[in-house]
Design a protein around this motif. Structure first.
Motif, short mmCIF file in Angstrom:
data_model
loop_
_atom_site.label_atom_id
_atom_site.label_comp_id
_atom_site.label_asym_id
_atom_site.label_seq_id
_atom_site.Cartn_x
_atom_site.Cartn_y
_atom_site.Cartn_z
N LEU A 169 28.19 35.50 29.38
CA LEU A 169 29.36 35.12 30.17
C LEU A 169 30.56 34.86 29.26
O LEU A 169 31.67 35.34 29.53
CB LEU A 169 29.04 33.87 30.99
N SER A 199 28.41 37.87 39.26
CA SER A 199 27.92 36.49 39.32
C SER A 199 27.51 36.13 40.74
O SER A 199 26.50 35.44 40.95
CB SER A 199 29.00 35.53 38.82
N SER A 204 24.71 33.00 41.10
CA SER A 204 24.92 32.01 40.04
C SER A 204 26.21 31.24 40.32
O SER A 204 27.29 31.61 39.87
CB SER A 204 25.02 32.73 38.68
N ALA A 207 28.39 30.19 37.33
CA ALA A 207 29.11 31.31 36.72
C ALA A 207 30.30 31.71 37.59
O ALA A 207 31.38 32.01 37.07
CB ALA A 207 28.17 32.51 36.55
#
Length: 287
Positions: A169, A199, A204, A207
């Motif tokens: 990331l 993401s 996530s 994220a």
């Protein structure tokens, strides 16, 4: 023992070597290697690393750098077979190279600093190919700081392709930043919007919030007020990305607790702009 006996022994050894004979070699035991590595560590720290740090504090960057480079060479000259001794050599050498990179950045030598970080990354990867690209990230960020954007992008793209879960990331963020700073705002935005969709697909939430925070900073830097306001509203949204409800969602509180957590979920002592803001009690999810 007489001089003649010593001379005879020397001649005998030389003859054996010339004849290609193998004289007995006594290898150190694992414990002896660990003691040797520990002693080496103590010597390098006291004779080279500590004086280097002191020289740096006094502003003598040239001396600090020379001492750090000597420390690296000292570790490079050592070879061990025991795991503990090899790990000690690896960790200490890479940290010294990390300090060397920091010193070089302080001197404005960004290209040399990045090379020190990359050397640490290569040493680390030789022994632990499955581990993180921490030093490579340092190199990429140093190239950005030195305005060497093509080199920075190459580093970040390499980390992204490796699928390093720790820095994947951050490497995307670094790549977007490099594009933005070289004036390619369109590609910088595309990098973040593509990452946003990935993401979300990976479910996530943290994220997703991190990407939105990066987009907010990009839009603010470009003066795109409406886009920035839209992202800001999304960051304030308390609907859980998993269940879609806001009914059982509480804020996340950061800092030292002095009692039971009532009406919020404890998030730890340290926070950053992209730290999770909400906690869903239904799904046990932060976002």
């Amino acid at each position: 023992m007489s001089h003649i006996q010593v001379l005879a022994g020397t001649v005998l050894m030389s003859s054996a070597l010339l004849a290609g004979l193998h004289l007995p070699v006594f290898a150190l035991s694992e414990r002896e290697e660990e003691i040797a590595a520990s002693s080496k560590h103590k010597f390098i720290q006291e004779a080279l690393v500590a004086p280097a740090m002191e020289a740096y504090r006094k502003g003598d960057f040239v001396r600090a750098l020379k001492l750090q480079q000597r420390a690296v060479e000292e570790w490079k000259s050592e070879e061990y077979s025991s795991k503990w001794a090899k790990d000690t050599r690896l960790v200490q050498m890479c940290e010294i190279l990390n300090h060397e990179g920091f010193f070089l950045k302080s001197m404005g030598r960004f290209a040399d600093a990045a090379q020190a970080y990359l050397e640490a990354d290569q040493e680390w990867s030789k022994s632990r190919p499955e581990s993180t690209h921490r030093y490579a990230m340092e190199a990429g960020e140093t190239y950005v700081e030195g305005k060497m954007y093509d080199k920075a992008k190459e580093i970040f793209e390499g980390i992204i392709s490796s699928q390093d879960p720790h820095y994947w990331l951050a490497a995307h963020f670094g790549l977007s930043k490099a594009y933005a700073l070289e004036g390619n705002s369109k590609q910088a935005e595309k990098e973040l919007t593509d990452l946003f969709h990935i993401s979300r697909f990976r479910q996530s939430p943290n994220a997703v919030r991190s990407v939105r925070t990066q987009l907010l900073q990009l839009y603010l830097s470009l003066g795109r007020k409406k886009d920035a306001e839209k992202i800001q509203a999304q960051l304030q949204d308390k609907h859980c990305p998993k269940c879609g409800s806001a009914e059982n969602v509480v804020p996340i509180g950061y800092g030292l607790l002095h009692g039971p957590a009532v009406g919020f979920h404890p998030g730890g002592c340290v926070s950053s702009p992209d730290s999770p803001r909400w906690w869903c009690n239904t799904d046990g999810t932060s976002f």
